[in-house]
Enzyme design. Structure first.
Site, PDB file in Angstrom:
ATOM      1  N   HIS A   1       0.818  -1.217   0.000  1.00 62.89           N
ATOM      2  CA  HIS A   1       0.000   0.000   0.000  1.00 62.89           C
ATOM      3  C   HIS A   1       0.853   1.270   0.000  1.00 62.89           C
ATOM      4  O   HIS A   1       0.335   2.369  -0.197  1.00 62.89           O
ATOM      5  CB  HIS A   1      -0.934  -0.001   1.218  1.00 62.89           C
ATOM      6  CG  HIS A   1      -2.197   0.773   1.008  1.00 62.89           C
ATOM      7  ND1 HIS A   1      -2.452   1.508  -0.126  1.00 62.89           N
ATOM      8  CD2 HIS A   1      -3.300   0.923   1.804  1.00 62.89           C
ATOM      9  CE1 HIS A   1      -3.638   2.088  -0.025  1.00 62.89           C
ATOM     10  NE2 HIS A   1      -4.172   1.740   1.136  1.00 62.89           N
TER      11      HIS A   1
ATOM     12  N   ASP B   1      -2.298   2.201  -4.562  1.00 66.55           N
ATOM     13  CA  ASP B   1      -3.536   2.618  -3.896  1.00 66.55           C
ATOM     14  C   ASP B   1      -4.588   1.522  -4.000  1.00 66.55           C
ATOM     15  O   ASP B   1      -4.545   0.671  -4.891  1.00 66.55           O
ATOM     16  CB  ASP B   1      -4.075   3.902  -4.533  1.00 66.55           C
ATOM     17  CG  ASP B   1      -3.176   5.104  -4.273  1.00 66.55           C
ATOM     18  OD1 ASP B   1      -2.484   5.105  -3.236  1.00 66.55           O
ATOM     19  OD2 ASP B   1      -3.171   6.028  -5.116  1.00 66.55           O
TER      20      ASP B   1
END
Length: 410
Positions: free
Chosen positions: A381, A385
């Site tokens: 992450h 995204d």
């Protein structure tokens, strides 16, 4: 004597684990004939004999560790035996000692002397018929059990115990006979896998997103052309080539999944080297398909088949496992229905495939039975995204449910 040393097998590899000795102590070997397998943190490698002669003075046994450059055996020059196989016992043993003495390890010899035993009575299990300390201990343990006196004649049954008398509690599960343990060192490969997985958990912000794919279109296409495909290309048409090519399409649209973090920078790779997780003889390995964007379906299937054969025979080279920008792991071949794969650092994504099961789904307002597969994308992450990750899996789903997209690139 010519020394057999652990060779350099990679720039970052300084230690190896000894695997199987392919030749026995005192056996005749030809020059360049494989002597022993060594396991690195990436793959297994065979060490060839540096010259023809008799294999002497093996200093490292199976599962022991050695440094690059360590001497693990010696080759003594001599005349080749007249027949096939190893030379006679008298010729094989170094001068000054008999063949039996040469095969008794020092620790075993001390135990034999302490207990006044005859080595000929002890079964040897070491490489080349060598008598190990464990062999002597097993022999002593067996002899001790055999010397236990026979049980006394059975006495008449005692009267039933009174309710007030406390009866001792017994359990077979507390008996040492049924609770044996075995301690073995972690293999180099397993140590590397453990370190890299822990690294991924500690250093990356890992999340997993899921979707499901109707595999009916791919199954129909595969069933229709599998015979012609195998006849033309000499390899079976599997599912992995479809997923590899679909992954390339998704990686093109979402390059962050194909990137990695280097220091304070994000490196976007404009090529697609996809690792395919394969269960090998020593555990899970991930050989790399280079530039999959330029490979055909047949190229992918042929490369995977070759890698699978090499993995089972422990013939993979370290360079086969180096690099990679993305990984595909198929737990479905083992029956996994759903999982959360772990990213292989420094990569930023891994696609997990699972078993295909017939399930009821809604199609055009009707409930129908379709072969469905859950797919998972674990991603870092820090660079990917959530929107990109979900959209990435959506591309995989759309392409597999309409395989014509692979050829039209839409």
């Amino acid at each position: 004597m010519v020394e057999v040393k652990v060779p350099t097998v990679g720039e970052s590899i300084s230690e190896v684990q000894i695997g199987r000795w392919l030749k026995q102590q005192d056996e005749w070997v030809e020059a360049d004939e494989d002597l022993v397998e060594i396991e690195t943190e990436k793959a297994s490698v065979q060490i060839p004999s540096p010259s023809a002669g008799y294999l002497r003075n093996i200093t490292k046994q199976q599962d022991e560790f050695a440094k690059v450059g360590d001497v693990i055996a010696q080759i003594e020059a001599g005349e080749a035996p007249s027949g096939n196989g190893s030379a006679s016992a008298s010729a094989a043993a170094p001068s000054g000692e008999s063949a039996d003495d040469a095969r008794v390890m020092p620790a075993a010899a001390r135990l034999i002397a302490e207990h006044n035993l005859n080595p000929a009575d002890i079964k040897a299990t070491g490489p080349g018929g060598r008598l190990l300390k464990e062999d002597v201990l097993d022999h002593i343990s067996g002899a001790t059990i055999s010397k236990v006196p026979a049980a006394a004649p059975k006495q008449p049954a005692a009267a039933p115990a009174k309710a007030s008398e406390e009866r001792p509690r017994t359990s077979l599960m507390t008996s040492g006979e049924h609770r044996a343990e075995e301690v073995k060192p972690l293999s180099m490969l397993r140590r590397t896998i453990a370190a890299r997985l822990v690294e991924a958990q500690h250093n990356a912000a890992l999340l997993t997103t899921f979707n499901e794919i109707d595999m009916e279109p791919v199954k129909e296409l595969r069933s229709k052309y599998k015979d012609a495909f195998q006849k033309k290309h000499g390899v079976k048409l599997g599912f992995m080539s479809f997923f590899a090519k679909a992954a390339v399409e998704a990686l093109r649209r979402f390059p962050a999944v194909n990137s990695e973090i280097r220091g304070n920078n994000i490196v976007y790779r404009h090529y697609h080297d996809i690792g395919i997780a394969i269960g090998g003889g020593k555990g899970l390995v991930v050989p790399i398909l280079r530039n999959v964007e330029f490979m055909s379906f047949a190229d992918v299937e042929r490369a995977i088949s070759d890698f699978a054969d090499d993995a089972q025979a422990n013939r993979l080279n370290p360079q086969d496992l180096d690099g990679g920008t993305f990984t595909i792991s198929n737990g479905g071949i083992y029956g996994s229905l759903l999982s959360t794969p772990i990213v292989n650092p420094p990569q930023s994504g891994i696609l997990g495939l699972h078993s295909i099961q017939d399930r009821p789904v809604a199609v055009n307002g009707e409930v129908v039975i379709r072969p469905m597969m859950y797919v998972a994308l674990t991603y870092d992450h820090r660079v990917v995204d959530g929107r990109e990750a979900v959209s990435f899996l959506r591309v995989i789903k759309d392409v597999l449910e309409d395989p014509a997209r692979l050829f039209l690139e839409v």
